[in-house]
Scaffold this active site. Structure first.
Site, PDB file in Angstrom:
ATOM      1  N   GLY A  41     -12.602  86.110  -1.617  1.00 33.08           N
ATOM      2  CA  GLY A  41     -13.279  85.913  -0.335  1.00 33.08           C
ATOM      3  C   GLY A  41     -13.252  87.194   0.479  1.00 33.08           C
ATOM      4  O   GLY A  41     -12.324  87.979   0.348  1.00 33.08           O
ATOM      5  N   ASP A 145      -4.222  86.855  -4.531  1.00 32.03           N
ATOM      6  CA  ASP A 145      -3.421  86.601  -5.742  1.00 32.03           C
ATOM      7  C   ASP A 145      -4.271  86.455  -7.002  1.00 32.03           C
ATOM      8  O   ASP A 145      -3.888  86.934  -8.064  1.00 32.03           O
ATOM      9  CB  ASP A 145      -2.512  85.388  -5.529  1.00 32.03           C
ATOM     10  CG  ASP A 145      -3.286  84.089  -5.529  1.00 32.03           C
ATOM     11  OD1 ASP A 145      -4.155  83.929  -4.653  1.00 32.03           O
ATOM     12  OD2 ASP A 145      -3.047  83.245  -6.399  1.00 32.03           O
ATOM     13  N   THR A 147      -7.196  87.872  -7.644  1.00 29.85           N
ATOM     14  CA  THR A 147      -7.676  89.210  -7.993  1.00 29.85           C
ATOM     15  C   THR A 147      -6.559  90.028  -8.639  1.00 29.85           C
ATOM     16  O   THR A 147      -6.779  90.719  -9.639  1.00 29.85           O
ATOM     17  CB  THR A 147      -8.161  89.929  -6.708  1.00 29.85           C
ATOM     18  OG1 THR A 147      -9.197  89.139  -6.134  1.00 29.85           O
ATOM     19  CG2 THR A 147      -8.669  91.327  -7.004  1.00 29.85           C
ATOM     20  N   ASP A 169      -4.904  84.720   4.486  1.00 31.79           N
ATOM     21  CA  ASP A 169      -3.830  83.720   4.372  1.00 31.79           C
ATOM     22  C   ASP A 169      -2.420  84.324   4.348  1.00 31.79           C
ATOM     23  O   ASP A 169      -1.436  83.600   4.485  1.00 31.79           O
ATOM     24  CB  ASP A 169      -4.015  82.881   3.104  1.00 31.79           C
ATOM     25  CG  ASP A 169      -5.266  82.036   3.144  1.00 31.79           C
ATOM     26  OD1 ASP A 169      -5.880  81.948   4.223  1.00 31.79           O
ATOM     27  OD2 ASP A 169      -5.642  81.465   2.103  1.00 31.79           O
ATOM     28  N   GLY A 212      -5.586  78.378   5.006  1.00 26.84           N
ATOM     29  CA  GLY A 212      -4.228  78.446   4.452  1.00 26.84           C
ATOM     30  C   GLY A 212      -4.101  77.342   3.430  1.00 26.84           C
ATOM     31  O   GLY A 212      -3.779  76.205   3.769  1.00 26.84           O
ATOM     32  N   ARG A 213      -4.417  77.695   2.193  1.00 22.82           N
ATOM     33  CA  ARG A 213      -4.429  76.664   1.144  1.00 22.82           C
ATOM     34  C   ARG A 213      -3.011  76.243   0.762  1.00 22.82           C
ATOM     35  O   ARG A 213      -2.712  75.069   0.634  1.00 22.82           O
ATOM     36  CB  ARG A 213      -5.143  77.189  -0.106  1.00 22.82           C
ATOM     37  CG  ARG A 213      -6.601  77.483   0.115  1.00 22.82           C
ATOM     38  CD  ARG A 213      -7.156  78.240  -1.066  1.00 22.82           C
ATOM     39  NE  ARG A 213      -7.193  77.422  -2.255  1.00 22.82           N
ATOM     40  CZ  ARG A 213      -8.210  76.646  -2.602  1.00 22.82           C
ATOM     41  NH1 ARG A 213      -9.273  76.583  -1.841  1.00 22.82           N
ATOM     42  NH2 ARG A 213      -8.175  75.949  -3.702  1.00 22.82           N
ATOM     43  N   GLU A 264      -5.320  73.967   6.375  1.00 23.21           N
ATOM     44  CA  GLU A 264      -6.204  73.159   5.518  1.00 23.21           C
ATOM     45  C   GLU A 264      -5.454  72.546   4.323  1.00 23.21           C
ATOM     46  O   GLU A 264      -5.847  71.515   3.797  1.00 23.21           O
ATOM     47  CB  GLU A 264      -7.368  74.013   5.008  1.00 23.21           C
ATOM     48  CG  GLU A 264      -6.928  75.192   4.161  1.00 23.21           C
ATOM     49  CD  GLU A 264      -8.051  76.113   3.712  1.00 23.21           C
ATOM     50  OE1 GLU A 264      -9.214  75.731   3.780  1.00 23.21           O
ATOM     51  OE2 GLU A 264      -7.730  77.240   3.303  1.00 23.21           O
ATOM     52  N   ARG A 310      -9.876  64.968  19.278  1.00 29.68           N
ATOM     53  CA  ARG A 310     -11.024  65.685  18.711  1.00 29.68           C
ATOM     54  C   ARG A 310     -10.520  66.785  17.796  1.00 29.68           C
ATOM     55  O   ARG A 310      -9.483  67.401  18.059  1.00 29.68           O
ATOM     56  CB  ARG A 310     -11.854  66.342  19.814  1.00 29.68           C
ATOM     57  CG  ARG A 310     -12.517  65.368  20.767  1.00 29.68           C
ATOM     58  CD  ARG A 310     -13.825  64.835  20.156  1.00 29.68           C
ATOM     59  NE  ARG A 310     -14.608  64.134  21.158  1.00 29.68           N
ATOM     60  CZ  ARG A 310     -14.497  62.842  21.434  1.00 29.68           C
ATOM     61  NH1 ARG A 310     -13.601  62.093  20.794  1.00 29.68           N
ATOM     62  NH2 ARG A 310     -15.268  62.285  22.358  1.00 29.68           N
ATOM     63  N   ARG A 319     -12.479  84.760   9.068  1.00 31.61           N
ATOM     64  CA  ARG A 319     -12.479  85.926   8.179  1.00 31.61           C
ATOM     65  C   ARG A 319     -13.725  86.795   8.297  1.00 31.61           C
ATOM     66  O   ARG A 319     -13.859  87.788   7.580  1.00 31.61           O
ATOM     67  CB  ARG A 319     -12.190  85.518   6.745  1.00 31.61           C
ATOM     68  CG  ARG A 319     -13.238  84.743   6.055  1.00 31.61           C
ATOM     69  CD  ARG A 319     -12.775  84.447   4.620  1.00 31.61           C
ATOM     70  NE  ARG A 319     -13.891  84.392   3.736  1.00 31.61           N
ATOM     71  CZ  ARG A 319     -13.958  83.646   2.655  1.00 31.61           C
ATOM     72  NH1 ARG A 319     -12.926  82.899   2.317  1.00 31.61           N
ATOM     73  NH2 ARG A 319     -15.005  83.666   1.891  1.00 31.61           N
TER      74      ARG A 319
HETATM   75  O1  F6P Z   1      -9.452  83.907   1.865  1.00 26.95           O
HETATM   76  C1  F6P Z   1      -8.702  82.756   1.531  1.00 26.95           C
HETATM   77  C2  F6P Z   1      -9.444  81.578   2.047  1.00 26.95           C
HETATM   78  O2  F6P Z   1      -9.685  81.882   3.352  1.00 26.95           O
HETATM   79  C3  F6P Z   1      -8.741  80.237   1.935  1.00 26.95           C
HETATM   80  O3  F6P Z   1      -7.854  79.914   2.950  1.00 26.95           O
HETATM   81  C4  F6P Z   1      -9.884  79.279   1.850  1.00 26.95           C
HETATM   82  O4  F6P Z   1      -9.545  78.054   1.294  1.00 26.95           O
HETATM   83  C5  F6P Z   1     -10.817  80.025   1.014  1.00 26.95           C
HETATM   84  O5  F6P Z   1     -10.636  81.398   1.343  1.00 26.95           O
HETATM   85  C6  F6P Z   1     -12.209  79.592   1.124  1.00 26.95           C
HETATM   86  O6  F6P Z   1     -13.062  80.558   0.605  1.00 26.95           O
HETATM   87  P1  F6P Z   1     -14.407  80.265  -0.168  1.00 26.95           P
HETATM   88  O7  F6P Z   1     -15.080  79.121   0.461  1.00 26.95           O
HETATM   89  O8  F6P Z   1     -15.166  81.546  -0.028  1.00 26.95           O
HETATM   90  O9  F6P Z   1     -14.030  79.984  -1.571  1.00 26.95           O
END
Ligand code: F6P
Length: 407
Positions: A41, A145, A147, A169, A212-213, A264, A310, A319
């Protein structure tokens, strides 16, 4: 051994630099041509890193190129020359990446069409052949990570690689801080400031879903910066009753609104992550797209507190756009250090900060136990993503401030 070509190749400008002296003494490699890849991303600061690598390369008489659209460019042999008074000019403040990025490109497990069917193949040998033919002495991989996992795999196929840790992240292993993170936290903090006034006016609960996955850095740090009442992160599966308790306590104190930041990738203690979409083939680097936990939390809290709630999902504004001053400086430091490592011949490493000082670690350490070539990265048990630990200062600060962490 003395480098017999070096003397003639060194320009007046660099003749007296540390590297020039090392080259003349034969203590280091004489690299001539390098290339940059921005993969995964996009992220604020990518262009600033590119600029720093190009400028440092030029200072030392090295030519710099950029592969188009990340690892895809390696496969398609698609690259452009980068020059500080040409394609790499005016980059410091620009968001995105001027050489494009590709998400989920794993050349070790790459989808191709064969007899009308989608099959997955190892295309890394073709990419390596392309790099060797182009004559690149080193490839800089700017990415997270996934990449860096591929980068390490390419080192095993014989490429010289230096990684630079990118992701909003902030979860790349062994890296104190990734570039782009500070910008994302600033954006989330501004959103929290804006949510505060509307929450207060309407006596509402406001949830803010941030990225933040697998790691809750953005949520935790922006919660502290933005004065949120709860920060719900993937590392601490949450107990909804604890959040309700916090909101009710505030009500008793006369505070009729509450602000909750949620990553997220957060999940309830007896539930699972909220998946927005599963990618059809399930074989990409990350085969699930997260999203929806903010909405779910708002709905549940409305029901349990009787207050109006809400949700705002911050999404890609985190980003996109211009990097903060901090990220511009960090990106510039990382870019110059990456080129220095290349000049010193310290390949197959990742640029890092250690106790605030520029440093590097082997890419091998960054992939942790995820050693298998071409294996998926991101969220597998063996990946060594940097998660929030319970003894982190940010966790202690949050607890001291009585920010609810959902436990
Ligand atoms: O850059 C990491 C991130 O921002 C994650 O937190 C997010 O889930 C993901 O990228 C989403 O990116 P894309 O929709 O481009 O795959």
């Amino acid at each position: 051994m003395k480098n017999k070509f070096a003397k003639t190749q060194l320009s007046e400008k660099v003749k007296n630099t540390k590297f020039a002296k090392q080259i003349l003494k034969g203590e280091t490699n004489m690299i001539k041509k390098v290339a940059i890849i921005t993969n995964g991303g996009d992220c604020p600061g990518l262009n600033a890193v590119i600029r720093a690598i190009v400028k440092t390369a030029e200072t030392h008489g090295v030519e710099c190129y950029g592969y188009i659209e990340g690892y895809k460019g390696l496969l398609e042999n698609n690259y452009i020359k980068l020059e500080s008074n040409g394609s790499a000019s005016g980059l410091l403040h620009r968001g995105g990446t001027v050489i494009g990025a590709s998400n989920s490109t794993n050349l070790f497990n790459y989808p191709v069409e064969e007899n009308g069917e989608k099959v997955y193949k190892d295309m890394s040998y073709k990419a390596v052949e392309n790099v060797k033919e182009a004559g690149f002495d080193c490839i800089f991989t700017l990415g997270g990570d996934g990449t860096q996992k591929s980068a390490r795999d390419f080192t095993l196929r014989g490429l010289n690689i230096i990684g630079v840790p990118k992701t909003i992240d902030n979860d790349v292993a062994h890296s104190e801080i990734t570039f782009g993170y500070n910008t994302a936290v600033s954006v989330a903090t501004e959103a929290l400031d804006r949510l505060h006034s509307t929450a207060e006016s309407h006596h509402r609960i406001m949830t803010l879903e941030v990225m933040g996955r697998y790691a809750g850095w953005i949520a935790l740090e922006s919660a502290i910066a933005g004065g949120a009442d709860a920060a719900i992160i993937p590392e601490i599966p949450y107990d909804i009753d604890k959040i309700v308790e916090k909101i009710n306590k505030r009500k008793e104190e006369g505070k009729k609104f509450s602000i909750i930041v949620v990553s997220e990738g957060a999940k309830p203690k007896d539930g699972d992550i909220t998946v927005k979409k599963t990618l059809d083939d399930g074989k990409g680097l990350d085969n699930i797209r997260l999203g929806g936990i903010g909405e779910k939390l708002a709905r549940d809290l409305e029901e349990l507190t009787g207050m109006v709630a809400r949700n705002t999902t911050l999404g890609y504004v985190q980003r996109g756009g211009t990097p903060t001053a901090f990220d511009r400086v960090l990106s510039t430091k990382y870019g110059t250090k990456a080129m220095e490592l290349a000049l010193e011949g310290k390949f197959n490493t990742l640029v890092t900060l250690k106790n605030g000082k520029l440093d590097s670690v082997p890419l091998e350490d960054v992939v942790g136990n995820n050693k298998e070539i071409g294996a998926r990265s991101g969220g597998t048990e063996s990946t060594s993503i940097k998660r929030v630990t319970m003894d982190d200062d940010l966790v202690k600060v949050a607890r001291n401030l009585d920010i609810c962490l959902g436990d």
